[in-house]
Design an enzyme around this catalytic site. Structure first.
Site, PDB file in Angstrom:
ATOM      1  N   GLY A 134       0.818  -1.203   0.000  1.00 24.71           N
ATOM      2  CA  GLY A 134       0.000   0.000   0.000  1.00 24.71           C
ATOM      3  C   GLY A 134       0.849   1.250   0.000  1.00 24.71           C
ATOM      4  O   GLY A 134       2.013   1.219   0.424  1.00 24.71           O
ATOM      5  N   GLN A 174       3.193   9.978   1.169  1.00 22.96           N
ATOM      6  CA  GLN A 174       4.475   9.267   1.213  1.00 22.96           C
ATOM      7  C   GLN A 174       5.373   9.627   0.039  1.00 22.96           C
ATOM      8  O   GLN A 174       6.574   9.375   0.078  1.00 22.96           O
ATOM      9  CB  GLN A 174       4.242   7.751   1.243  1.00 22.96           C
ATOM     10  N   CYS A 194       6.206  -0.053   7.119  1.00 30.06           N
ATOM     11  CA  CYS A 194       5.779   1.101   6.321  1.00 30.06           C
ATOM     12  C   CYS A 194       6.934   1.515   5.423  1.00 30.06           C
ATOM     13  O   CYS A 194       8.070   1.586   5.868  1.00 30.06           O
ATOM     14  CB  CYS A 194       5.386   2.233   7.264  1.00 30.06           C
ATOM     15  N   LEU A 195       6.633   1.800   4.165  1.00 24.80           N
ATOM     16  CA  LEU A 195       7.677   2.203   3.226  1.00 24.80           C
ATOM     17  C   LEU A 195       8.350   3.502   3.665  1.00 24.80           C
ATOM     18  O   LEU A 195       9.479   3.776   3.282  1.00 24.80           O
ATOM     19  CB  LEU A 195       7.089   2.362   1.819  1.00 24.80           C
ATOM     20  N   HIS A 227      -4.302   1.384   7.574  1.00 28.09           N
ATOM     21  CA  HIS A 227      -2.939   1.929   7.612  1.00 28.09           C
ATOM     22  C   HIS A 227      -2.804   3.107   6.630  1.00 28.09           C
ATOM     23  O   HIS A 227      -2.284   4.170   6.991  1.00 28.09           O
ATOM     24  CB  HIS A 227      -1.953   0.804   7.265  1.00 28.09           C
ATOM     25  N   GLU A 228      -3.306   2.924   5.410  1.00 28.71           N
ATOM     26  CA  GLU A 228      -3.175   3.974   4.393  1.00 28.71           C
ATOM     27  C   GLU A 228      -4.091   5.162   4.700  1.00 28.71           C
ATOM     28  O   GLU A 228      -3.724   6.313   4.454  1.00 28.71           O
ATOM     29  CB  GLU A 228      -3.453   3.426   2.989  1.00 28.71           C
ATOM     30  N   HIS A 233      -2.439   7.422   7.029  1.00 31.74           N
ATOM     31  CA  HIS A 233      -1.436   8.289   6.396  1.00 31.74           C
ATOM     32  C   HIS A 233      -2.040   9.613   5.940  1.00 31.74           C
ATOM     33  O   HIS A 233      -1.439  10.669   6.139  1.00 31.74           O
ATOM     34  CB  HIS A 233      -0.834   7.605   5.157  1.00 31.74           C
TER      35      HIS A 233
HETATM   36 ZN    ZN Z   1       2.722   3.337   5.685  1.00 31.39          ZN
END
Ligand code: ZN
Length: 176
Positions: free
Chosen positions: A33, A38, A95-96, A137-138, A141
């Site tokens: 995701g 991000q 998380c990226l 999660h997204e 963000h």
């Molecule tokens: Zn993340």
């Protein structure tokens, strides 16, 4: 990453391009995701694909024998979680934007989400399991929340120290 993102007013070519770019970044990582903030864009856009793929930890663990896995991208514009289950689940998240850090996070095990698709059509989805976790999660963000914000203060402090250490090491290596 701590800012609440703005809703998308109009789904134009720029937004569609942005979604493509986000998918590319997510697949390249690889991740399951990605949210627009991000990649430095403060807009309510998220992309996901929870199907097993090479490079993903889950793929290696669960799908060693499967050969071809088709990508199944999900794009959401202005997603809004309208319901979460009382029942909760705990699973490891990463998380990226926080590379190398994994932690167990407890979240509602299913949720309902309302969003616009790429064509501007209103859609609803009842998600469970990994997809429900990913959506939450997204969505966090685009509301300026990171998965480590769900942890206890002690756990979060340990992780923040780790991140600082990593950053310091990175700076040192780039200086050399
Ligand atoms: Zn993340």
């Amino acid at each position: 990453l701590k800012k609440k993102c703005d809703p998308v007013e109009e789904i134009n070519d720029e937004i569609k391009q942005l979604l493509d770019e986000m998918l590319k970044t997510m697949y390249k990582a690889p991740g399951i995701g990605l949210a627009a903030p991000q990649i430095g864009i403060s807009k309510r856009l998220i992309v996901m694909d929870v199907s097993p793929r090479p490079g993903l930890k889950r793929y290696q663990e669960e799908n060693k024998e499967k050969e071809e896995i088709k990508p199944n991208p999900i794009l959401m514009i202005n997603p809004e979680i309208t319901w979460v289950s009382k029942e909760k689940d705990t699973d490891e998240e990463g998380c990226l934007s926080i590379p190398g850090i994994m932690a167990n996070v407890t979240r509602p095990s299913s949720c309902k989400v309302k969003y616009l698709n790429k064509n501007g059509e209103s859609r609803k989805l009842h998600a469970e399991g990994l997809l429900a976790r990913c959506i939450q999660h997204e969505s966090d963000h685009i509301n300026g929340v990171l998965f480590i914000d769900h942890l206890s203060k002690t756990k979060k402090d340990i992780i923040l120290r780790k991140i600082k250490k990593q950053q310091k090491e990175k700076e040192e290596t780039t200086q050399k």
